[in-house]
Structure formats: C-alpha cells, structure tokens
Design an enzyme around this catalytic site. Structure first.
Site, PDB file in Angstrom:
ATOM      1  CB  SER A  87       5.845   9.174  10.143  1.00  8.44           C
ATOM      2  OG  SER A  87       5.207   8.096  10.787  1.00  8.44           O
ATOM      3  CG  HIS A 146       1.434   7.751   7.379  1.00 10.13           C
ATOM      4  ND1 HIS A 146       1.401   8.848   8.208  1.00 10.13           N
ATOM      5  CD2 HIS A 146       2.547   7.052   7.724  1.00 10.13           C
ATOM      6  CE1 HIS A 146       2.441   8.821   9.030  1.00 10.13           C
ATOM      7  NE2 HIS A 146       3.156   7.744   8.752  1.00 10.13           N
ATOM      8  CD  GLU A 178      -1.289  10.925   7.478  1.00 12.09           C
ATOM      9  OE1 GLU A 178      -0.460  10.357   8.205  1.00 12.09           O
ATOM     10  OE2 GLU A 178      -1.141  12.083   7.040  1.00 12.09           O
TER      11      GLU A 178
END
Length: 288
Positions: free
Chosen positions: A166, A266, A228
């Site tokens: 991330s 995610h 995602e």
C-alpha cells in the site's frame, strides 16, 4: 460416568494460563532516529549458522501488522532449502511503538512532499495526516538501521530486499527510483501510486535514464489484488501501467515481474503477497 481428574493437566494449565504467545528466534527493540522519530524494530533470526556470504536480509514496513506472517513464512520454508528453494534469511521489520497494526505515522514516513494540489484527495470530512518524510525515513533505514544490523549479523550485502504494501509499496517504488543502490530487491505490493502520481512519474523517468549506464543488478516485483480494481484510486490500473513500462526495460541488470492475485482485495492479499515476496527475495535461483 465421571472421568478421573488429571492433576498434571491442571498444573500445566495453571502455570501457562494468561501468558502471551512468543515466537522463537525473534527479538524487538526501540530505536530513535537522528530525526528524533521512534521506531520498533522486530527481528527474525535464523537458527542456523550464516553461509560464507552471510545471510540475505528482508527489510519490510508495517511490521506491527505483518511481522509474524513474514517471519513464519521464511522460517518454515527455509528449513528445507533443497526442497523449497528458500534459503534462511534475516527478517527485519520496521514498525512503531503502538499495539495497533498500523500507525498514522506511516503517512509521513512513506510519502514524499508534493504540492498540495497534486495530492490524492481524501474522503470529505477526514483530515489529511502529516506527510512528506520519505527522504528522512530512507536515510534512517539506509544510514542508521542497516549499519546497525550489519554490526550484529553476518549479512550478504548483495542480497538485501525491501518490502512494502500500500503506502509501503509506494515507498518501495520511491526508493527504487531515487536511490536504487540502497537495495538489490524491491517488492511493491498494491502500491499507492495515486497518492502522488506526477511526482512518482518524474522520479521514474530519471531512474530509467540512469539505467543505461548502471551496472547495479536490481530486481523488482510489483503485485496487486484482483479485487482492488474496484478501488476508486485506480490501484490496479496504475500498478499494471507501471509494470508494463518497466517490463520493457527488463534486461540483465534489471529484472521485473508483475503478479495479480486472483480474487484478493487490498488486505486479504497480504498472506499470498508475503509468500510470493519470500520466494522472489530468497529463492536460490533468483527470478523463480
């Protein structure tokens, strides 16, 4: 019919009740950087002697959240390297002095300082956290933490990896583009390219320009979860576009791979991502 009470079992229960679970061959300590920022370092230490070249090292971010998963993936698979292809390695997690998985401090440490107008817009009503400390954070890792680890363990200077997910994945890319000699292997999971795409693109172009005369061998893995693609940031598209550009540069001194994990989001992608990262960084046959 009542079973006879097992007194030994009662004793064992009393002696062990309430104790926290600990992971063998690990340790942690707090360290304060020259910039007066405090970090919790979590170490996973191989229980075998180092090879002549020293241990490979995986440095990774958000250690509060993923240290156990990362260390156990390395420990279990490296027990039989002749079968798994995974060699024992030193695991160095960089986290924060908190109990929660993620600290707001990561926003500052993992991001560069772009013009406010170019920042990814947050949800209405939420405050933007402090940001822009990536250069100082990299200086801490490269100039303070790495020398400390080197002073304590015999390490292989040619097999040092950095892993982030991330915003951590964004930091990994920024590090690759701005200081490619810092590590040999870069693993960017679900990188938050949207946080400041123009700034990253500029750094990417400078990195590409330098590759032609660069003899430093670099390996890069970019990954993303299939689900995602539904994120409004365009996370999948951004990761794929970057990977496609860099894959065209795949050559002897720069190896690039891309992986999209089927049916993973995610957060759910983390176990699969960590397992793939371990194989990418520690395989005896690099590139497998």
């Amino acid at each position: 019919m009542h079973r006879k009470k097992d007194k030994q079992a009662d004793v064992m229960d009393k002696d062990t009740a309430g104790r926290e679970v600990s992971i063998p061959s690990t340790e942690q300590f707090l360290i304060r950087s020259k910039e007066n920022r405090q970090y919790k370092i979590l170490l996973g230490i191989p229980d075998v002697p180092p090879p002549p070249s020293g241990f490979p090292v995986i440095y990774f971010l958000d250690a509060n959240a993923i240290f156990g998963t990362m260390f156990e993936a390395v420990r279990i698979q490296s027990r039989r390297p002749e079968r798994t292809g995974i060699v024992p390695a030193l695991v160095v997690g960089i986290g924060y002095h908190i109990e929660k998985p993620f600290s707001p401090e990561r926003y500052y440490d993992f991001t560069l300082t772009p013009p406010a107008s170019e920042l990814y817009s947050r949800r209405e009503g939420t405050d933007r956290p402090e940001y822009g400390g990536a250069e100082q954070f990299l200086q801490f890792i490269d100039g303070e933490l790495k020398p400390l680890i080197k002073s304590r363990f015999k390490i292989d200077k040619d097999r040092q990896a950095i892993f982030g997910h991330s915003l951590g994945g964004l930091f990994v890319l920024q590090t690759l583009f701005t200081k490619p000699y810092a590590f040999n292997t870069y693993i960017a999971g679900s990188p938050s390219i949207h946080w400041n795409k123009p700034l990253l693109l500029d750094a990417e172009q400078k990195f590409i320009s330098s590759l032609e005369n660069d003899k430093h061998h670099i390996r890069l893995l970019i990954t993303v979860g299939e689900l995602e693609k539904f994120h409004k940031s365009g996370m999948n598209a951004n990761a794929k576009e970057l990977a496609e550009r860099l894959l065209r540069l795949d050559q002897n001194n720069f190896h690039v791979e891309f992986k999209e994990f089927e049916d993973e989001g995610h957060v759910s992608v983390l176990p699969a991502l960590i397992n793939r990262a371990v194989r990418f960084a520690l395989s005896e046959k690099q590139g497998t």
